[in-house]
Motif scaffolding. Structure first.
Motif, PDB file in Angstrom:
ATOM      1  N   ILE A  39       0.834  -1.202   0.000  1.00 26.60           N
ATOM      2  CA  ILE A  39       0.000   0.000   0.000  1.00 26.60           C
ATOM      3  C   ILE A  39       0.867   1.251   0.000  1.00 26.60           C
ATOM      4  N   TYR A  40       1.947   1.236   0.772  1.00 26.43           N
ATOM      5  CA  TYR A  40       2.843   2.392   0.776  1.00 26.43           C
ATOM      6  C   TYR A  40       3.465   2.601  -0.602  1.00 26.43           C
ATOM      7  N   SER A  41       3.953   1.531  -1.215  1.00 25.18           N
ATOM      8  CA  SER A  41       4.572   1.649  -2.537  1.00 25.18           C
ATOM      9  C   SER A  41       3.568   2.141  -3.573  1.00 25.18           C
ATOM     10  N   PHE A  42       2.353   1.622  -3.517  1.00 19.70           N
ATOM     11  CA  PHE A  42       1.334   2.057  -4.476  1.00 19.70           C
ATOM     12  C   PHE A  42       0.994   3.526  -4.285  1.00 19.70           C
ATOM     13  N   ALA A  43       0.815   3.951  -3.014  1.00 26.19           N
ATOM     14  CA  ALA A  43       0.432   5.346  -2.753  1.00 26.19           C
ATOM     15  C   ALA A  43       1.506   6.312  -3.233  1.00 26.19           C
ATOM     16  N   VAL A  44       2.770   6.011  -2.946  1.00 25.63           N
ATOM     17  CA  VAL A  44       3.852   6.918  -3.341  1.00 25.63           C
ATOM     18  C   VAL A  44       4.056   6.900  -4.853  1.00 25.63           C
ATOM     19  N   ASP A  45       4.030   5.719  -5.465  1.00 25.36           N
ATOM     20  CA  ASP A  45       4.240   5.619  -6.906  1.00 25.36           C
ATOM     21  C   ASP A  45       3.085   6.233  -7.689  1.00 25.36           C
TER      22      ASP A  45
ATOM     23  N   LEU B  85       4.978  11.600  -3.211  1.00 27.44           N
ATOM     24  CA  LEU B  85       5.335  11.578  -1.794  1.00 27.44           C
ATOM     25  C   LEU B  85       4.417  12.444  -0.941  1.00 27.44           C
ATOM     26  N   TYR B  86       4.275  13.719  -1.298  1.00 29.29           N
ATOM     27  CA  TYR B  86       3.515  14.631  -0.444  1.00 29.29           C
ATOM     28  C   TYR B  86       2.012  14.334  -0.442  1.00 29.29           C
ATOM     29  N   PRO B  87       1.404  13.986  -1.583  1.00 28.74           N
ATOM     30  CA  PRO B  87      -0.001  13.553  -1.494  1.00 28.74           C
ATOM     31  C   PRO B  87      -0.200  12.299  -0.646  1.00 28.74           C
ATOM     32  N   SER B  88       0.808  11.419  -0.620  1.00 31.75           N
ATOM     33  CA  SER B  88       0.670  10.212   0.195  1.00 31.75           C
ATOM     34  C   SER B  88       0.624  10.546   1.684  1.00 31.75           C
ATOM     35  N   ILE B  89       1.226  11.673   2.081  1.00 33.06           N
ATOM     36  CA  ILE B  89       1.118  12.111   3.477  1.00 33.06           C
ATOM     37  C   ILE B  89      -0.344  12.408   3.813  1.00 33.06           C
ATOM     38  N   SER B  90      -1.015  13.110   2.930  1.00 34.09           N
ATOM     39  CA  SER B  90      -2.426  13.426   3.159  1.00 34.09           C
ATOM     40  C   SER B  90      -3.295  12.181   3.096  1.00 34.09           C
ATOM     41  N   ILE B  91      -2.998  11.296   2.148  1.00 38.44           N
ATOM     42  CA  ILE B  91      -3.767  10.053   2.050  1.00 38.44           C
ATOM     43  C   ILE B  91      -3.639   9.256   3.339  1.00 38.44           C
ATOM     44  N   GLY B  92      -2.407   9.162   3.845  1.00 37.24           N
ATOM     45  CA  GLY B  92      -2.197   8.423   5.081  1.00 37.24           C
ATOM     46  C   GLY B  92      -2.943   9.023   6.257  1.00 37.24           C
TER      47      GLY B  92
ATOM     48  N   GLY C 145      -1.451   4.731   8.758  1.00 41.00           N
ATOM     49  CA  GLY C 145      -0.583   5.463   9.665  1.00 41.00           C
ATOM     50  C   GLY C 145       0.876   5.279   9.297  1.00 41.00           C
ATOM     51  N   MET C 146       1.233   4.056   8.881  1.00 39.03           N
ATOM     52  CA  MET C 146       2.588   3.801   8.421  1.00 39.03           C
ATOM     53  C   MET C 146       2.883   4.577   7.138  1.00 39.03           C
ATOM     54  N   VAL C 147       1.895   4.668   6.237  1.00 37.70           N
ATOM     55  CA  VAL C 147       2.066   5.469   5.019  1.00 37.70           C
ATOM     56  C   VAL C 147       2.373   6.917   5.392  1.00 37.70           C
ATOM     57  N   PHE C 148       1.636   7.439   6.362  1.00 37.63           N
ATOM     58  CA  PHE C 148       1.856   8.817   6.803  1.00 37.63           C
ATOM     59  C   PHE C 148       3.243   8.995   7.395  1.00 37.63           C
ATOM     60  N   PHE C 149       3.601   8.146   8.368  1.00 40.35           N
ATOM     61  CA  PHE C 149       4.883   8.315   9.060  1.00 40.35           C
ATOM     62  C   PHE C 149       6.065   8.113   8.124  1.00 40.35           C
ATOM     63  N   SER C 150       5.980   7.114   7.247  1.00 43.67           N
ATOM     64  CA  SER C 150       7.087   6.868   6.316  1.00 43.67           C
ATOM     65  C   SER C 150       7.242   8.018   5.332  1.00 43.67           C
ATOM     66  N   SER C 151       6.130   8.501   4.805  1.00 43.97           N
ATOM     67  CA  SER C 151       6.188   9.591   3.827  1.00 43.97           C
ATOM     68  C   SER C 151       6.681  10.882   4.460  1.00 43.97           C
ATOM     69  N   ILE C 152       6.219  11.158   5.664  1.00 45.95           N
ATOM     70  CA  ILE C 152       6.626  12.419   6.288  1.00 45.95           C
ATOM     71  C   ILE C 152       8.090  12.372   6.706  1.00 45.95           C
ATOM     72  N   THR C 153       8.602  11.171   7.027  1.00 46.85           N
ATOM     73  CA  THR C 153      10.023  11.052   7.341  1.00 46.85           C
ATOM     74  C   THR C 153      10.879  11.354   6.118  1.00 46.85           C
ATOM     75  N   VAL C 154      10.479  10.784   4.987  1.00 43.82           N
ATOM     76  CA  VAL C 154      11.210  11.069   3.746  1.00 43.82           C
ATOM     77  C   VAL C 154      11.054  12.543   3.373  1.00 43.82           C
ATOM     78  N   GLY C 155       9.846  13.085   3.567  1.00 46.99           N
ATOM     79  CA  GLY C 155       9.614  14.489   3.252  1.00 46.99           C
ATOM     80  C   GLY C 155      10.465  15.424   4.090  1.00 46.99           C
ATOM     81  N   ILE C 156      10.643  15.091   5.375  1.00 48.43           N
ATOM     82  CA  ILE C 156      11.499  15.911   6.238  1.00 48.43           C
ATOM     83  C   ILE C 156      12.932  15.901   5.723  1.00 48.43           C
ATOM     84  N   ASN C 157      13.420  14.742   5.350  1.00 49.84           N
ATOM     85  CA  ASN C 157      14.792  14.643   4.859  1.00 49.84           C
ATOM     86  C   ASN C 157      14.988  15.402   3.552  1.00 49.84           C
ATOM     87  N   ARG C 158      13.939  15.474   2.749  1.00 51.13           N
ATOM     88  CA  ARG C 158      14.045  16.193   1.475  1.00 51.13           C
ATOM     89  C   ARG C 158      13.891  17.698   1.641  1.00 51.13           C
ATOM     90  N   SER C 159      13.278  18.111   2.729  1.00 50.24           N
ATOM     91  CA  SER C 159      12.945  19.530   2.880  1.00 50.24           C
ATOM     92  C   SER C 159      14.052  20.355   3.503  1.00 50.24           C
TER      93      SER C 159
END
Length: 200
Positions: A42-48, A52-59, A105-119
């Protein structure tokens, strides 16, 4: 909020449904059986599919607000009195709802972690991750406290009937989750607008 729900659900099961610790453990184990195999896909599908950033909202929209369905699942057991076992439809409904909450919740936390590193610039990633870890630690500490206060107030204050109090627990959780999701969507929109203006 996810940490609080993880603590509040067993308290709800004991205080409102009269379930044993063994039955609660079975529900959580069944939830994990659904959650563990599905989280990566589900995480891979949401991000792909959405980025990345829309997947944060989806999560955020699909995780904690879904607990509003828990009181609806109780309608399947209206014929049962307290301190009896759950029917299988209600058992698997609880397990599925918790699995969906955990997965997104995992989709949210994983995406926001990557987003923080990119920001942030690479030289500030350690500081950003440190601050993020502090926030998560604070949430893990405050979540159980909030869960205990909420469940005890709704079930033991005498202000609500047992069924209304049980429903109110998850109405509060779902409302807070929806508020956080909307706030996050608004903040993400402003952040992306600022980045676009800075680039132009």
């Amino acid at each position: 909020l996810v940490f609080s729900i993880e603590e509040g659900f067993p308290l709800f099961c004991i205080g409102s449904l009269g379930l044993s610790e063994a039955k609660i453990g079975q529900i959580l184990a069944a939830s994990s059986l659904l959650y563990v195999p599905s989280q990566y896909w589900i995480y891979s599908f949401a991000v792909d599919r959405f980025g990345l950033y829309p997947s944060i909202s989806i999560g955020s929209f699909c995780s904690t607000p879904i607990v509003i369905l828990i009181p609806l699942a109780l309608t399947l057991d209206r014929h049962l009195s307290p301190h009896t076992t759950l029917s299988w439809p209600t058992f698997w409904s609880f397990a599925a709802i918790l699995a969906i909450m955990r997965t997104f919740g995992m989709v949210f936390f994983s995406s926001i972690t990557v987003g923080i590193n990119r920001s942030v610039p690479s030289e500030h990633r350690g500081t950003a991750n440190g601050l993020s870890t502090i926030g998560c630690s604070a949430a893990q500490g405050l979540g159980p406290i909030f869960a205990g206060l909420l469940v005890s107030f709704c079930l033991s204050s005498g202000l609500f009937s047992p069924s209304l109090g049980a429903t109110l627990i998850f109405v509060v959780y779902a409302a807070l989750g929806l508020f956080i999701a909307v706030l996050g969507l608004w903040l993400l929109g402003h952040n992306r607008q600022d980045i676009h203006e800075n680039k132009s």
